[in-house]
Motif scaffolding. Structure first.
Motif, PDB file in Angstrom:
ATOM      1  N   HIS A   1       0.861  -1.184   0.000  1.00  0.00           N
ATOM      2  CA  HIS A   1       0.000   0.000   0.000  1.00  0.00           C
ATOM      3  C   HIS A   1       0.897   1.234   0.000  1.00  0.00           C
ATOM      4  N   GLN A   2       0.685   2.106  -0.948  1.00  0.00           N
ATOM      5  CA  GLN A   2       1.578   3.242  -1.140  1.00  0.00           C
ATOM      6  C   GLN A   2       1.643   4.166   0.071  1.00  0.00           C
ATOM      7  N   ASP A   3       0.526   4.369   0.762  1.00  0.00           N
ATOM      8  CA  ASP A   3       0.527   5.226   1.947  1.00  0.00           C
ATOM      9  C   ASP A   3       1.356   4.604   3.061  1.00  0.00           C
ATOM     10  N   HIS A   4       1.157   3.305   3.278  1.00  0.00           N
ATOM     11  CA  HIS A   4       1.908   2.602   4.321  1.00  0.00           C
ATOM     12  C   HIS A   4       3.405   2.674   4.041  1.00  0.00           C
ATOM     13  N   ARG A   5       3.757   2.421   2.803  1.00  0.00           N
ATOM     14  CA  ARG A   5       5.169   2.365   2.431  1.00  0.00           C
ATOM     15  C   ARG A   5       5.865   3.708   2.640  1.00  0.00           C
ATOM     16  N   LEU A   6       5.186   4.786   2.305  1.00  0.00           N
ATOM     17  CA  LEU A   6       5.806   6.105   2.471  1.00  0.00           C
ATOM     18  C   LEU A   6       6.031   6.417   3.949  1.00  0.00           C
ATOM     19  N   ILE A   7       5.060   6.083   4.795  1.00  0.00           N
ATOM     20  CA  ILE A   7       5.227   6.322   6.237  1.00  0.00           C
ATOM     21  C   ILE A   7       6.428   5.543   6.762  1.00  0.00           C
ATOM     22  N   SER A   8       6.591   4.310   6.311  1.00  0.00           N
ATOM     23  CA  SER A   8       7.745   3.518   6.735  1.00  0.00           C
ATOM     24  C   SER A   8       9.052   4.168   6.290  1.00  0.00           C
ATOM     25  N   GLU A   9       9.115   4.577   5.039  1.00  0.00           N
ATOM     26  CA  GLU A   9      10.339   5.193   4.509  1.00  0.00           C
ATOM     27  C   GLU A   9      10.704   6.464   5.268  1.00  0.00           C
ATOM     28  N   LEU A  10       9.697   7.287   5.557  1.00  0.00           N
ATOM     29  CA  LEU A  10       9.979   8.546   6.255  1.00  0.00           C
ATOM     30  C   LEU A  10      10.315   8.314   7.725  1.00  0.00           C
ATOM     31  N   THR A  11       9.792   7.238   8.303  1.00  0.00           N
ATOM     32  CA  THR A  11      10.167   6.892   9.679  1.00  0.00           C
ATOM     33  C   THR A  11      11.648   6.582   9.757  1.00  0.00           C
ATOM     34  N   LEU A  12      12.106   5.728   8.850  1.00  0.00           N
ATOM     35  CA  LEU A  12      13.516   5.338   8.848  1.00  0.00           C
ATOM     36  C   LEU A  12      14.414   6.508   8.471  1.00  0.00           C
ATOM     37  N   ASN A  13      13.882   7.426   7.685  1.00  0.00           N
ATOM     38  CA  ASN A  13      14.642   8.605   7.294  1.00  0.00           C
ATOM     39  C   ASN A  13      14.747   9.631   8.414  1.00  0.00           C
ATOM     40  N   GLY A  14      13.665   9.767   9.183  1.00  0.00           N
ATOM     41  CA  GLY A  14      13.617  10.818  10.193  1.00  0.00           C
ATOM     42  C   GLY A  14      14.125  10.426  11.564  1.00  0.00           C
ATOM     43  N   PHE A  15      14.132   9.122  11.859  1.00  0.00           N
ATOM     44  CA  PHE A  15      14.557   8.649  13.183  1.00  0.00           C
ATOM     45  C   PHE A  15      15.700   7.651  12.998  1.00  0.00           C
ATOM     46  N   ARG A  16      16.912   8.133  13.125  1.00  0.00           N
ATOM     47  CA  ARG A  16      18.078   7.310  12.802  1.00  0.00           C
ATOM     48  C   ARG A  16      18.827   6.816  14.028  1.00  0.00           C
ATOM     49  N   ASN A  17      18.368   7.160  15.194  1.00  0.00           N
ATOM     50  CA  ASN A  17      19.041   6.742  16.416  1.00  0.00           C
ATOM     51  C   ASN A  17      18.025   6.112  17.364  1.00  0.00           C
ATOM     52  N   HIS A  18      17.113   5.343  16.787  1.00  0.00           N
ATOM     53  CA  HIS A  18      16.003   4.808  17.568  1.00  0.00           C
ATOM     54  C   HIS A  18      15.733   3.353  17.205  1.00  0.00           C
ATOM     55  N   MET A  19      15.135   2.651  18.148  1.00  0.00           N
ATOM     56  CA  MET A  19      14.671   1.292  17.896  1.00  0.00           C
ATOM     57  C   MET A  19      13.364   1.365  17.108  1.00  0.00           C
ATOM     58  N   ILE A  20      13.330   0.760  15.913  1.00  0.00           N
ATOM     59  CA  ILE A  20      12.155   0.813  15.050  1.00  0.00           C
ATOM     60  C   ILE A  20      11.694  -0.607  14.738  1.00  0.00           C
ATOM     61  N   LEU A  21      10.432  -0.872  14.991  1.00  0.00           N
ATOM     62  CA  LEU A  21       9.817  -2.138  14.612  1.00  0.00           C
ATOM     63  C   LEU A  21       8.730  -1.852  13.582  1.00  0.00           C
ATOM     64  N   GLU A  22       8.751  -2.604  12.493  1.00  0.00           N
ATOM     65  CA  GLU A  22       7.799  -2.400  11.401  1.00  0.00           C
ATOM     66  C   GLU A  22       6.714  -3.475  11.472  1.00  0.00           C
ATOM     67  N   TYR A  23       5.475  -3.065  11.639  1.00  0.00           N
ATOM     68  CA  TYR A  23       4.379  -4.021  11.768  1.00  0.00           C
ATOM     69  C   TYR A  23       3.767  -4.351  10.412  1.00  0.00           C
ATOM     70  N   GLU A  24       2.955  -5.394  10.388  1.00  0.00           N
ATOM     71  CA  GLU A  24       2.347  -5.881   9.148  1.00  0.00           C
ATOM     72  C   GLU A  24       0.826  -5.749   9.215  1.00  0.00           C
ATOM     73  N   ILE A  25       0.222  -5.613   8.028  1.00  0.00           N
ATOM     74  CA  ILE A  25      -1.231  -5.531   7.925  1.00  0.00           C
ATOM     75  C   ILE A  25      -1.683  -6.454   6.788  1.00  0.00           C
ATOM     76  N   PRO A  26      -2.492  -7.466   7.090  1.00  0.00           N
ATOM     77  CA  PRO A  26      -2.989  -8.347   6.020  1.00  0.00           C
ATOM     78  C   PRO A  26      -3.908  -7.589   5.078  1.00  0.00           C
ATOM     79  N   LYS A  27      -3.805  -7.892   3.783  1.00  0.00           N
ATOM     80  CA  LYS A  27      -4.618  -7.175   2.812  1.00  0.00           C
ATOM     81  C   LYS A  27      -4.712  -7.943   1.505  1.00  0.00           C
ATOM     82  N   TYR A  28      -5.505  -7.440   0.593  1.00  0.00           N
ATOM     83  CA  TYR A  28      -5.734  -8.053  -0.714  1.00  0.00           C
ATOM     84  C   TYR A  28      -4.437  -8.255  -1.492  1.00  0.00           C
ATOM     85  N   ASP A  29      -3.492  -7.313  -1.340  1.00  0.00           N
ATOM     86  CA  ASP A  29      -2.265  -7.331  -2.137  1.00  0.00           C
ATOM     87  C   ASP A  29      -1.387  -8.552  -1.877  1.00  0.00           C
TER      88      ASP A  29
END
Length: 234
Positions: free
Chosen positions: A135-163
């Motif tokens: 999902h394009q919205d989800h993906r952008l939020i993930s990319e900007l999270t990793l871009n904006g927070f570089r000294n933090h513990m980040i866990l990426e969650y999953e969402i079941p969907k049609y894709d």
């Protein structure tokens, strides 16, 4: 990362104390930042983990950000966040109104918001979308999270969907029965505008939790799964 941690043989609070150091002399766990593109994303992806963290860290601060919710969806988002966080003394709920499904085309606005967010919050843990979410919205939020927070513990969650973009997560949080049932109860209670979608039901949410419970040998059968790209150990 030790196999014992991934298999849940350590309580989550010991696991987090081990992993979340943020370059300090002593491990700490005081605050989390939850990021979701849409009004039910956080709850679907990591609602059980949030409930478990709140249970084990009674003084935790939770910052909860939804990037796109308007009208009834905004009302649902706010009501749901308040239910999940009802036992949290320090909480900050932010509901934005960026245009749903168009995040990549308004990326500058969202990036500017992330820049402000990263200056305002420095959490011990960030829960965000999976980098390879289709999902394009989800993906952008993930990319900007990793871009904006570089000294933090980040866990990426999953969402079941049609894709059909579920992958092979490498980080699991085991959920006991009361917590996983509470997560599903809140989802069904607060997001009634989604009942017209054939996938939005208790069976779907139980199934993904059960599958990840099998993969991580969860003692109570259920688990939420994440992708951990980087972690600092000790």
């Amino acid at each position: 990362m030790p196999t014992t941690s991934l298999r849940g043989r350590l309580p989550i609070y010991l696991l987090m104390q081990t992993l979340i150091c943020n370059h300090q002399e002593q491990p700490s766990f005081r605050s989390i930042l939850c990021l979701g593109a849409h009004s039910d994303d956080i709850e679907i992806g990591c609602g059980g983990t949030i409930l478990k963290l709140i249970e084990q860290f009674q003084d935790i601060e939770v910052n909860w950000v939804v990037f796109s919710a308007t009208g009834h969806r905004q009302e649902e988002a706010l009501a749901s966040a308040n239910s999940f966080l009802k036992h949290v003394k320090k909480k900050n709920i932010i509901i934005q109104e960026y245009r749903e499904r168009f995040f990549p085309y308004i990326g500058i606005e969202i990036k500017e918001f992330f820049d402000r967010l990263s200056k305002e919050f420095s959490p011990d843990l960030i829960l965000t979308h999976y980098r390879n979410d289709l999902h394009q919205d989800h993906r952008l939020i993930s990319e900007l999270t990793l871009n904006g927070f570089r000294n933090h513990m980040i866990l990426e969650y999953e969402i079941p969907k049609y894709d059909g973009d579920l992958g092979n997560p490498n980080f699991f949080v085991h959920l006991d029965e009361p917590i996983y049932q509470q997560k599903i109860l809140y989802l069904m209670q607060h997001f009634q505008t989604q009942f017209n979608k054939q996938w939005f039901d208790e069976e779907t949410f139980s199934a993904i939790l059960r599958l990840r419970g099998i993969e991580s040998n969860a003692p109570h059968k259920y688990a939420e799964a994440f992708y951990c790209r980087k972690a600092v150990l000790l």
